[in-house]
Design a protein around this motif. Structure first.
Motif, PDB file in Angstrom:
ATOM      1  N   ILE A 145      -9.832   5.342 -11.928  1.00 25.22           N
ATOM      2  CA  ILE A 145      -9.236   5.206 -10.634  1.00 25.22           C
ATOM      3  C   ILE A 145      -9.892   6.289  -9.655  1.00 25.22           C
ATOM      4  N   VAL A 146      -9.863   7.530 -10.199  1.00 30.13           N
ATOM      5  CA  VAL A 146     -10.264   8.540  -9.501  1.00 30.13           C
ATOM      6  C   VAL A 146     -11.680   8.772  -9.118  1.00 30.13           C
ATOM      7  N   THR A 147     -12.416   8.417 -10.138  1.00 30.24           N
ATOM      8  CA  THR A 147     -14.014   8.533 -10.212  1.00 30.24           C
ATOM      9  C   THR A 147     -14.231   7.443  -9.259  1.00 30.24           C
ATOM     10  N   ALA A 148     -13.678   6.122  -9.143  1.00 30.45           N
ATOM     11  CA  ALA A 148     -14.200   5.231  -8.152  1.00 30.45           C
ATOM     12  C   ALA A 148     -13.611   5.506  -6.544  1.00 30.45           C
ATOM     13  N   PHE A 149     -12.722   6.298  -6.609  1.00 28.14           N
ATOM     14  CA  PHE A 149     -12.388   6.256  -5.204  1.00 28.14           C
ATOM     15  C   PHE A 149     -11.716   7.891  -5.140  1.00 28.14           C
ATOM     16  N   PHE A 186      -4.352  -0.026  -7.726  1.00 27.30           N
ATOM     17  CA  PHE A 186      -4.942   1.021  -6.984  1.00 27.30           C
ATOM     18  C   PHE A 186      -5.921   0.763  -6.091  1.00 27.30           C
ATOM     19  N   GLU A 187      -6.918  -0.113  -6.937  1.00 27.88           N
ATOM     20  CA  GLU A 187      -8.269  -0.401  -6.149  1.00 27.88           C
ATOM     21  C   GLU A 187      -7.917  -1.264  -4.771  1.00 27.88           C
ATOM     22  N   ALA A 188      -7.001  -2.031  -4.744  1.00 27.43           N
ATOM     23  CA  ALA A 188      -6.537  -2.773  -3.546  1.00 27.43           C
ATOM     24  C   ALA A 188      -6.082  -1.747  -2.565  1.00 27.43           C
ATOM     25  N   LEU A 189      -5.393  -0.907  -2.956  1.00 23.66           N
ATOM     26  CA  LEU A 189      -4.636   0.415  -1.900  1.00 23.66           C
ATOM     27  C   LEU A 189      -5.846   1.195  -1.449  1.00 23.66           C
ATOM     28  N   ALA A 190      -6.765   1.488  -2.274  1.00 19.12           N
ATOM     29  CA  ALA A 190      -7.836   2.284  -1.706  1.00 19.12           C
ATOM     30  C   ALA A 190      -8.505   1.675  -0.626  1.00 19.12           C
ATOM     31  N   GLU A 191      -8.600   0.403  -0.835  1.00 18.83           N
ATOM     32  CA  GLU A 191      -9.605  -0.279   0.351  1.00 18.83           C
ATOM     33  C   GLU A 191      -9.031  -0.307   1.568  1.00 18.83           C
ATOM     34  N   THR A 192      -7.574  -0.017   1.654  1.00 19.82           N
ATOM     35  CA  THR A 192      -6.863  -0.084   3.026  1.00 19.82           C
ATOM     36  C   THR A 192      -6.058   1.006   3.515  1.00 19.82           C
ATOM     37  N   THR A 193      -6.074   1.984   2.635  1.00 22.33           N
ATOM     38  CA  THR A 193      -5.071   3.181   2.780  1.00 22.33           C
ATOM     39  C   THR A 193      -5.624   4.009   3.893  1.00 22.33           C
ATOM     40  N   PRO A 194      -4.715   4.401   4.986  1.00 20.97           N
ATOM     41  CA  PRO A 194      -5.108   5.580   5.735  1.00 20.97           C
ATOM     42  C   PRO A 194      -4.817   6.805   5.658  1.00 20.97           C
ATOM     43  N   LEU A 195      -4.168   7.113   4.222  1.00 21.52           N
ATOM     44  CA  LEU A 195      -3.731   8.314   3.864  1.00 21.52           C
ATOM     45  C   LEU A 195      -4.478   8.480   2.383  1.00 21.52           C
ATOM     46  N   PRO A 196      -4.444   9.908   2.131  1.00 21.42           N
ATOM     47  CA  PRO A 196      -4.846  10.298   0.619  1.00 21.42           C
ATOM     48  C   PRO A 196      -3.568   9.967  -0.096  1.00 21.42           C
ATOM     49  N   ILE A 197      -3.933   9.592  -1.510  1.00 18.90           N
ATOM     50  CA  ILE A 197      -2.872   9.359  -2.299  1.00 18.90           C
ATOM     51  C   ILE A 197      -3.043  10.323  -3.543  1.00 18.90           C
ATOM     52  N   ILE A 198      -1.720  10.624  -3.806  1.00 19.83           N
ATOM     53  CA  ILE A 198      -1.202  11.623  -5.162  1.00 19.83           C
ATOM     54  C   ILE A 198      -0.519  10.398  -6.035  1.00 19.83           C
ATOM     55  N   LEU A 199      -1.410  10.272  -7.336  1.00 17.00           N
ATOM     56  CA  LEU A 199      -0.769   9.238  -8.264  1.00 17.00           C
ATOM     57  C   LEU A 199       0.438   9.683  -8.786  1.00 17.00           C
ATOM     58  N   TYR A 200       1.268   8.954  -8.958  1.00 14.04           N
ATOM     59  CA  TYR A 200       2.682   9.603  -9.819  1.00 14.04           C
ATOM     60  C   TYR A 200       2.666   8.641 -11.122  1.00 14.04           C
ATOM     61  N   ASN A 201       2.460   9.432 -12.169  1.00 16.73           N
ATOM     62  CA  ASN A 201       2.908   8.714 -13.701  1.00 16.73           C
ATOM     63  C   ASN A 201       4.267   9.262 -14.184  1.00 16.73           C
TER      64      ASN A 201
END
Length: 294
Positions: free
Chosen positions: A151-155, A119-134
């Motif tokens: 994850i959330v506090t980092a991004f 998720f760190e890698a995705l956060a660096e390039t994502t053009p959209l907000p993300i909802i995590l799905y557990n």
């Protein structure tokens, strides 16, 4: 950002297995008219696992086009390959989605550090907000509360919410404490949505809302207004249906239920998914009658 009743839309297929776009557009119109507050395109219930890449994002584009900005569209975009997941995020953005729903890598079974790095890698390039799905029952990968908080506090500007289908209600409080009161928590289990909301959840990404969108929307509205006596009455009405829709492999039961509430809705599934068995169909008919839907 996201709250209320958000159906994880089934994807209608014609008898030959092709995407039935007219049925999908009609379905979306009905969902919005009945009060759904958002739409998930190409999630688990939408049989995303059997859609090709081109089909997947065509379905998302159709959903966005038909919604016309009236409700947000969340596109399923997860993958067990970080590079593919990143490309999916870009494709979801190009298709017009408002956010992406992202599972942790499945099958590979990364550890908690691997989940974070994904998720760190995705956060660096994502053009959209993300909802995590557990959803550990499907991915065999569980985002532990400490990892989710990391994850959330980092991004915080990227990861705006979670669809929690872990079935562990204590996590609502754990996530509130770690991620803050404004972090959007959506139940991934219809049967637990009442308790989930009482503990601080803001809604549900729902299977049942495919079939009973107005009842699910009214249930969520009662929760949001703090009228949990009214919400409990809706829970009692809907609970048999919540159970019945999982009496066989999903989305077989929900597609059968759709044929009962929407005339002409196609029941076709793509292999390896198959239609609901007779025992499941009987349970669904009883539950639909209990809810006053047939």
């Amino acid at each position: 950002m996201f709250s209320g009743s958000i159906p994880a839309l089934v994807t209608p297929f014609a008898a030959d297995g092709s995407f039935d776009e007219p049925a999908y557009r009609d379905f979306i119109e009905w969902q919005i008219a009945e009060g759904s507050s958002g739409l998930v395109a190409c999630g688990t219930t939408g049989e995303a696992a059997t859609l090709s890449y081109d089909e997947h994002f065509h379905v998302v584009r159709v959903c966005v086009d038909q919604a016309k900005g009236r409700v947000p569209v969340i596109a399923g975009a997860g993958s067990n390959d970080t590079r593919v997941a990143s490309a999916n995020l870009r494709a979801a953005k190009d298709a017009g989605a408002d956010a992406a729903l992202m599972v942790p890598p499945y099958y590979n079974r990364p550890g908690q550090e691997g989940i974070f790095r994904h998720f760190e890698a995705l956060a660096e390039t994502t053009p959209l907000p993300i909802i995590l799905y557990n959803v550990p029952a499907r991915t065999v990968t569980d985002i532990q509360p400490a990892t989710l908080a990391r994850i959330v506090t980092a991004f915080p500007d990227v990861f705006v919410g979670v669809k929690d289908a872990s079935g562990v209600l204590a996590r609502v409080s754990q996530h509130r404490a770690a991620c803050g009161l404004d972090f959007c928590q959506l139940s991934g289990n219809d049967d637990l949505a009442l308790a989930f909301n009482v503990m601080g959840g803001t809604g549900c990404i729902s299977v049942t809302a495919n079939v009973a969108p107005r009842l699910c929307a009214e249930f969520q509205a009662a929760c949001q207004s703090g009228d949990f006596v009214k919400a409990l009455a809706y829970q009692d009405t809907l609970y048999p249906l919540h159970e019945a829709l999982f009496t066989d492999a999903s989305p077989g039961p929900v597609k059968y239920a759709m044929t009962k509430v929407r005339s002409g809705f196609p029941e076709t599934l793509r292999l390896p998914m198959t239609s609901a068995g007779e025992t499941s169909r009987v349970a669904i008919d009883i539950a639909l009658s209990h809810a006053g839907l047939i």
